[in-house]
Write a protein that holds these residues in place. Structure first.
Motif, mmCIF file in Angstrom:
data_model
loop_
_atom_site.group_PDB
_atom_site.id
_atom_site.type_symbol
_atom_site.label_atom_id
_atom_site.label_comp_id
_atom_site.label_asym_id
_atom_site.label_seq_id
_atom_site.Cartn_x
_atom_site.Cartn_y
_atom_site.Cartn_z
ATOM 1 N N ARG A 137 -27.147 -46.458 -31.643
ATOM 2 C CA ARG A 137 -27.192 -46.543 -30.188
ATOM 3 C C ARG A 137 -28.583 -46.970 -29.732
ATOM 4 O O ARG A 137 -29.546 -46.891 -30.498
ATOM 5 C CB ARG A 137 -26.828 -45.181 -29.571
ATOM 6 C CG ARG A 137 -25.402 -44.717 -29.878
ATOM 7 C CD ARG A 137 -24.377 -45.648 -29.253
ATOM 8 N NE ARG A 137 -23.003 -45.169 -29.466
ATOM 9 C CZ ARG A 137 -22.209 -45.557 -30.444
ATOM 10 N NH1 ARG A 137 -22.653 -46.446 -31.345
ATOM 11 N NH2 ARG A 137 -20.978 -45.092 -30.546
ATOM 12 N N GLU A 245 -20.409 -39.225 -41.578
ATOM 13 C CA GLU A 245 -19.747 -38.267 -40.698
ATOM 14 C C GLU A 245 -20.733 -37.676 -39.692
ATOM 15 O O GLU A 245 -20.410 -37.489 -38.512
ATOM 16 C CB GLU A 245 -19.122 -37.150 -41.533
ATOM 17 C CG GLU A 245 -18.352 -36.126 -40.712
ATOM 18 C CD GLU A 245 -17.727 -35.059 -41.587
ATOM 19 O OE1 GLU A 245 -17.220 -34.070 -41.020
ATOM 20 O OE2 GLU A 245 -17.749 -35.209 -42.829
ATOM 21 N N GLN A 248 -21.479 -40.188 -36.980
ATOM 22 C CA GLN A 248 -20.364 -40.267 -36.040
ATOM 23 C C GLN A 248 -20.413 -39.110 -35.044
ATOM 24 O O GLN A 248 -20.140 -39.294 -33.848
ATOM 25 C CB GLN A 248 -19.037 -40.250 -36.791
ATOM 26 C CG GLN A 248 -17.825 -40.421 -35.871
ATOM 27 C CD GLN A 248 -16.508 -40.460 -36.638
ATOM 28 O OE1 GLN A 248 -16.501 -40.369 -37.868
ATOM 29 N NE2 GLN A 248 -15.411 -40.594 -35.925
ATOM 30 N N THR A 249 -20.793 -37.919 -35.512
ATOM 31 C CA THR A 249 -20.915 -36.768 -34.619
ATOM 32 C C THR A 249 -21.993 -37.011 -33.567
ATOM 33 O O THR A 249 -21.817 -36.712 -32.381
ATOM 34 C CB THR A 249 -21.251 -35.501 -35.426
ATOM 35 O OG1 THR A 249 -20.220 -35.255 -36.382
ATOM 36 C CG2 THR A 249 -21.396 -34.294 -34.513
ATOM 37 N N GLU A 251 -23.023 -39.922 -32.527
ATOM 38 C CA GLU A 251 -22.549 -40.984 -31.637
ATOM 39 C C GLU A 251 -21.644 -40.417 -30.545
ATOM 40 O O GLU A 251 -21.780 -40.768 -29.363
ATOM 41 C CB GLU A 251 -21.787 -42.030 -32.441
ATOM 42 C CG GLU A 251 -22.654 -42.887 -33.345
ATOM 43 C CD GLU A 251 -21.824 -43.789 -34.243
ATOM 44 O OE1 GLU A 251 -22.387 -44.768 -34.753
ATOM 45 O OE2 GLU A 251 -20.614 -43.506 -34.426
ATOM 46 N N GLU A 252 -20.724 -39.537 -30.935
ATOM 47 C CA GLU A 252 -19.799 -38.967 -29.962
ATOM 48 C C GLU A 252 -20.545 -38.135 -28.923
ATOM 49 O O GLU A 252 -20.249 -38.209 -27.723
ATOM 50 C CB GLU A 252 -18.761 -38.114 -30.688
ATOM 51 C CG GLU A 252 -17.807 -38.939 -31.547
ATOM 52 C CD GLU A 252 -16.918 -38.073 -32.423
ATOM 53 O OE1 GLU A 252 -17.125 -36.835 -32.437
ATOM 54 O OE2 GLU A 252 -16.011 -38.626 -33.096
ATOM 55 N N ALA A 253 -21.519 -37.362 -29.385
ATOM 56 C CA ALA A 253 -22.296 -36.540 -28.453
ATOM 57 C C ALA A 253 -23.105 -37.412 -27.501
ATOM 58 O O ALA A 253 -23.178 -37.144 -26.295
ATOM 59 C CB ALA A 253 -23.228 -35.605 -29.234
ATOM 60 N N ARG A 254 -23.707 -38.466 -28.034
ATOM 61 C CA ARG A 254 -24.511 -39.361 -27.200
ATOM 62 C C ARG A 254 -23.645 -40.105 -26.188
ATOM 63 O O ARG A 254 -24.000 -40.219 -25.010
ATOM 64 C CB ARG A 254 -25.237 -40.349 -28.112
ATOM 65 C CG ARG A 254 -25.993 -41.464 -27.407
ATOM 66 C CD ARG A 254 -27.323 -40.981 -26.854
ATOM 67 N NE ARG A 254 -28.006 -42.103 -26.234
ATOM 68 C CZ ARG A 254 -28.812 -42.947 -26.889
ATOM 69 N NH1 ARG A 254 -29.032 -42.783 -28.184
ATOM 70 N NH2 ARG A 254 -29.411 -43.927 -26.252
ATOM 71 N N ASP A 255 -22.506 -40.619 -26.627
ATOM 72 C CA ASP A 255 -21.638 -41.383 -25.730
ATOM 73 C C ASP A 255 -21.098 -40.502 -24.605
ATOM 74 O O ASP A 255 -20.986 -40.942 -23.458
ATOM 75 C CB ASP A 255 -20.483 -41.999 -26.509
ATOM 76 C CG ASP A 255 -20.952 -43.072 -27.490
ATOM 77 O OD1 ASP A 255 -22.107 -43.529 -27.346
ATOM 78 O OD2 ASP A 255 -20.181 -43.423 -28.394
ATOM 79 N N THR A 256 -20.759 -39.265 -24.937
ATOM 80 C CA THR A 256 -20.253 -38.344 -23.924
ATOM 81 C C THR A 256 -21.325 -38.026 -22.892
ATOM 82 O O THR A 256 -21.066 -38.010 -21.684
ATOM 83 C CB THR A 256 -19.766 -37.038 -24.572
ATOM 84 O OG1 THR A 256 -18.730 -37.332 -25.506
ATOM 85 C CG2 THR A 256 -19.259 -36.070 -23.520
#
Length: 341
Positions: A137, A245, A248-249, A251-256
């Motif tokens: 990101r 993995e 990916q965790t 990434e999900e936290a950052r995108d949210t």
């Protein structure tokens, strides 16, 4: 103080500083100032006396040969000046060195003495820290200041950090007490790939500096190096399912967390930067700012593809470096303190 050359007459000068060590994860900040110095052909005019501020058992001098004559380079902090051409020329005073081992108050007073003598209007200090941010990101860069008025007028965070600090924090506070406007820009470096160099973080700092000062900085090969760095980390992370993995965790936290910021000010800043880089620059600065050299830190290259490949990422759970574990102002917020080099 060692005077190397006469102090020049400057136009609307801003001082930009970075220091290797505790506040320089991935060497991102010091490499950014080195890039400015190289691209704009900075002229060194002064250096601090190494005897006053450095422990040579911590930062050792180096010996080298010059035409068969042995010479010594001492660890120190140097000041150079660059002139930015164009319709509204201005000067930058670049301060690049190593975090001092001792006498920090005297060190800052010397820097401020030059700032006063040169008529510096503002001091911008670059730093980089380790954080829980994914390499895939955009690099988070926060701008912080101790000046409430400056925070309001320049859309910066007013620092609320309490805890251990480095020379970046000390110099910023010294500027504030001396009545010199000061800003710190912090880039977050993924802690699982903290080894230098990190051209993506360096590029992010330079982009933020452009926005802050309204300049067009020639980027040279940095965008290509940043893309190659990310591809290299992608490949290495893909080889380790645990790291993949974990990324990916993150990434999900950052995108949210940043979903509401997908438009608005972030897009406006990118558009303004695009316009600056495609306007005509000053003498010797063609549109797009192509450089003749890459960064001054050698990158690891894959000889088969020519792409930059960073060292292998650290596995999640691997102990992080102990030096500089709490920076002044992490991008996540003024009250959170991710680790940093």
């Amino acid at each position: 103080m060692i005077e190397l050359e006469g102090v020049p007459e400057l136009i609307d000068p801003v001082m930009v500083a970075a220091f290797e060590g505790w506040n320089d994860a991935g060497d991102a900040a010091s490499t950014a100032v080195g890039h400015l110095d190289r691209e704009w052909k900075g002229e060194v005019f002064a250096a601090l006396d190494a005897e006053d501020y450095y422990d040579f058992q911590v930062n050792r001098p180096t010996v080298w040969l010059d035409g068969g004559v042995r010479k010594i380079t001492w660890p120190t902090t140097r000041l150079s000046v660059v002139r930015i051409g164009g319709e509204k020329p201005r000067d930058l005073v670049l301060v690049r060195g190593i975090e001092p081992s001792m006498r920090w108050r005297s060190f800052c007073n010397e820097i401020l003495g030059f700032a006063h003598e040169l008529g510096v209007e503002m001091v911008v200090i670059l730093g980089a820290l380790l954080g829980d941010t994914p390499h895939t990101r955009p690099v988070p860069v926060s701008g912080v200041t101790s000046d409430a008025d400056l925070a309001r007028t320049m859309d910066l965070e007013e620092t609320r950090y309490e805890g251990p600090t480095g020379i970046v924090g000390i110099l910023q506070e010294a500027c504030t007490h001396a009545g010199v406007p000061a800003v710190s820009l912090w880039a977050a470096v993924p802690h699982y790939v903290s080894q230098p160099p990190n051209p993506k973080a360096t590029l992010a700092l330079l982009n933020r500096l452009e926005d802050l000062l309204g300049l067009r900085i020639p980027l040279g090969e940095l965008p290509e190096d940043a893309r190659a760095w990310q591809l290299g980390v992608d490949q290495l992370a893909a080889e380790d399912s645990e790291v993949a993995e974990y990324v990916q965790t993150l990434e999900e936290a950052r995108d949210t967390a940043e979903l509401p910021e997908a438009s608005g000010e972030a897009i406006a800043r990118e558009f303004e930067r695009y316009l600056r880089r495609h306007d005509g620059g000053g003498p010797g600065q063609p549109p797009g700012g192509h450089a003749t050299e890459s960064g001054d830190v050698p990158y690891l290259r894959d000889t088969s593809s020519g792409r930059t490949r960073p060292p292998k990422p650290q596995r999640p759970g691997t102990p992080r470096p102990k030096d500089g574990e709490k920076p002044e102002d992490p991008p996540a917020g003024p009250d959170e303190n991710p680790s940093q080099d």
